[in-house]
Design an enzyme around this catalytic site. Structure first.
Site, short mmCIF file in Angstrom:
data_model
loop_
_atom_site.label_atom_id
_atom_site.label_comp_id
_atom_site.label_asym_id
_atom_site.label_seq_id
_atom_site.Cartn_x
_atom_site.Cartn_y
_atom_site.Cartn_z
N SER A 48 0.94 -0.85 -0.28
CA SER A 48 0.39 0.23 0.16
C SER A 48 1.14 1.50 -0.02
CB SER A 48 -1.17 -0.01 1.01
OG SER A 48 0.11 0.11 1.88
N LYS A 49 0.19 2.59 0.29
CA LYS A 49 0.89 3.72 -0.08
C LYS A 49 2.05 4.04 1.00
CE LYS A 49 -3.27 3.47 -1.00
NZ LYS A 49 -3.28 1.88 -0.68
N ARG A 50 2.01 3.07 2.24
CA ARG A 50 2.51 3.22 3.11
C ARG A 50 4.27 2.96 3.10
NH1 ARG A 50 2.61 -0.99 6.58
NH2 ARG A 50 0.51 -1.88 6.02
N GLY A 86 5.86 3.50 0.29
CA GLY A 86 6.36 3.91 -0.65
C GLY A 86 5.71 4.48 -2.06
#
Length: 481
Positions: free
Chosen positions: A251-253, A255
């Site tokens: 997911s976005k976290r 990167g």
RNA sequence: GGCCCCGUCGUCUAGAGGCCUAGGACGCCGCCCUCUCAAGGCGGUAGCGUGGGUUCAAAUCCCAUCGGGGCUACCA
């Protein structure tokens, strides 16, 4: 039976690498079986869907070479392939389902539902809603007549179970106790994903649904819905999810998950396709390299792995380097020239363009990511007004610094022809004259002309830079010692 | 909590009872090549989650256990 598969992203975000992998597998499966690859826009979440996301998805699908045969933006027998254009159809199906008794108006409030789920959780039983909170027949009729808004739920037959054979996961069985009487039509009359997606799969004649494992537990709903519509369910194949380095769903976290980030970082679409194929499938026995057409030839959905795969950028970078090295020089120039000019802030002159082309074979094998090209050739097109500090300290501020530069100047300025061979001969002569080893004798020259101890090969660089400029730079550096 | 999925080197994978003293690739380490950096060549490091079975024989079959993940929305 002609294979028809679809990739149906929701335009609620940029094209995600995990979604791209799903698209790729659909593409490979379609092409491996002479089938049709369809792109659909599952934009039933009107609040979060945007044109920008939709465009990003389209752009990157094309960029990756995952061209579709039919569907969104391309047309076909089924209209726009955009779900928001088909609300009437979904509503009709929902009402047909009510007629046939497969669905019902539901008045249960979210508070009631929460209470139901909470109680189930405490009792350790299934939290799936079974319709037990609904009012009786007569009351439903009068409340509808009174214009009260309601949601339409699918009536999951209970007791019962749904069985299906997933291509990658084999035999699956879900007890209906575990599946909700799910909402198919919201109170505002718009369809939920389950309804819209299933209706489209039926209407479009989709034969194989290849999608992420996150939808595995929703599959019984889709099969039940399909059957209630009187249609034959497709064959399902659920791909494992892509994981971040921490083992959690990518997911976005973690990167960059947006395909656009990889594009701007300088990855080649061919490398990404190849890498994505590796995540969950074995492209060859002892080889990880395969072109799109080779992958199409070999693709086998049954051989797709069940294990979730960690997205490992290092291997992607390696593959990218491989593809860059294999690229033709012309192609390389075509794909990197703009970046170089961008880096310089101006266009290259014809002479400079020739210098760049001459440098290409040298630079190509030293490039993993496209933007690194500019770093390597910049010295050709800009004056060296600052030298890399560490480099300077390492080779110039040493006794051999001035010695090497003076000797190089003498040897080089006497050259009749300025070519890699003559330059190398002259500089090798310097080594003999000065007694310096190659490293000590050459590095000062490298720093003088490129500003750094790291550069493309020295003799070739000198040739391409040209006699006058080379000697000027050596002199300029010498004057600072 | 309930249901479901998954479990081979750090990572991606090959392996469908003996071909496995587990193969390949990335990474990492070393050596070679070498004007720097790369590339390339050679070599090395490292794994069948655990415990029970079944079998002459198990990474491969069964059970349990542990671990990870997904779903559990009027999101998809």
């Amino acid at each position: 039976m002609t294979v028809r598969v679809r990739f149906a992203p929701s335009p609620t975000g940029y094209l995600h690498v995990g979604a791209a992998r799903t698209a790729l597998y659909n593409y490979l499966f379609a092409h491996a079986n002479g089938g049709t690859f369809i792109l659909r826009s599952d934009d039933t979440d009107r609040a979060r869907s945007t044109e920008e996301f939709q465009q990003d998805i389209l752009d990157h699908m094309m960029w990756l070479g995952l061209d579709w045969d039919e569907g969104f933006g391309k047309g076909g027998e089924h209209g726009s392939y955009r779900q928001s254009d088909r609300y009437d159809r979904y509503r009709d199906v929902a009402h047909d389902l009510i007629e046939s008794g497969s669905a019902y108006y539901s008045f249960a409030t979210s508070e009631q539902l929460d209470g139901f789920k909470k109680a189930a959780r405490e009792a350790g039983t299934s939290p799936a809603y079974d319709g037990s909170l609904e009012p009786g027949y007569g009351e439903v009729a009068s409340r509808i007549a009174a214009g009260e808004s309601a949601v339409i739920r699918f009536r999951v037959p209970r007791p019962g179970e749904t069985r299906f054979s997933d291509v990658v996961r084999d035999d699956m069985v879900f007890d209906h106790k575990q599946v909700d009487d799910f909402v198919i039509l919201r109170s505002d009359g718009t369809p939920t994903y389950h309804l819209a997606s299933t209706v489209d799969d039926v209407d479009y004649g989709i034969t194989h649904v290849i999608r992420g494992e996150d939808l595995l537990s929703s599959t019984p709903k889709h099969i039940l819905l399909t059957q209630a519509m009187g249609a034959e369910p497709a064959t399902y194949a659920h791909l494992s999810l892509l994981m971040g380095p921490d083992g959690k769903k990518l997911s976005k976290r973690h990167g960059d998950t947006a395909m656009s980030a990889y594009r701007t970082a300088g990855f080649l679409p061919e490398a990404i396709d190849n890498y994505l194929a590796l995540l969950g499938w074995s492209v060859g026995d002892e080889e990880d390299r395969a072109s799109m057409s080779e992958m199409v030839d070999r693709f086998d959905l049954n051989a797709v792995s069940k294990n979730p795969a960690v997205f490992d950028t290092q291997k992607l970078e390696w593959l990218n380097g491989v593809y860059i090295r294999e690229m033709g020089d012309d192609d390389f120039v075509a794909r990197t020239l703009a970046g170089v000019e961008d880096d310089l802030g101006r266009e290259l002159t014809d002479d400079e363009a020739s210098q760049f082309e001459a440098m290409v074979p040298l630079v190509k094998e030293r490039t993993k990511l496209l933007p690194e090209v500019a770093d390597q050739v910049r010295f050709l097109f800009t004056d060296i007004d600052t030298y890399d500090e560490k480099s300077w300290a390492k080779v110039m501020d040493k006794p051999e610094g001035p010695v090497a530069l003076d000797a190089a100047t003498a040897a080089l300025s006497g050259l009749e022809t300025w070519s890699t061979e003559t330059i190398e001969g002259a500089l090798r002569g310097v080594l003999e004259d000065t007694g310096l080893n190659a490293r000590k004798g050459f590095q000062p020259v490298r720093v003088a002309i490129s500003g750094s101890t790291v550069s493309p090969p020295l003799f070739e660089s000198l040739e391409i830079l040209g006699r006058e400029e080379s000697l000027n730079r050596i002199a300029a550096a010498r004057s600072l010692l």
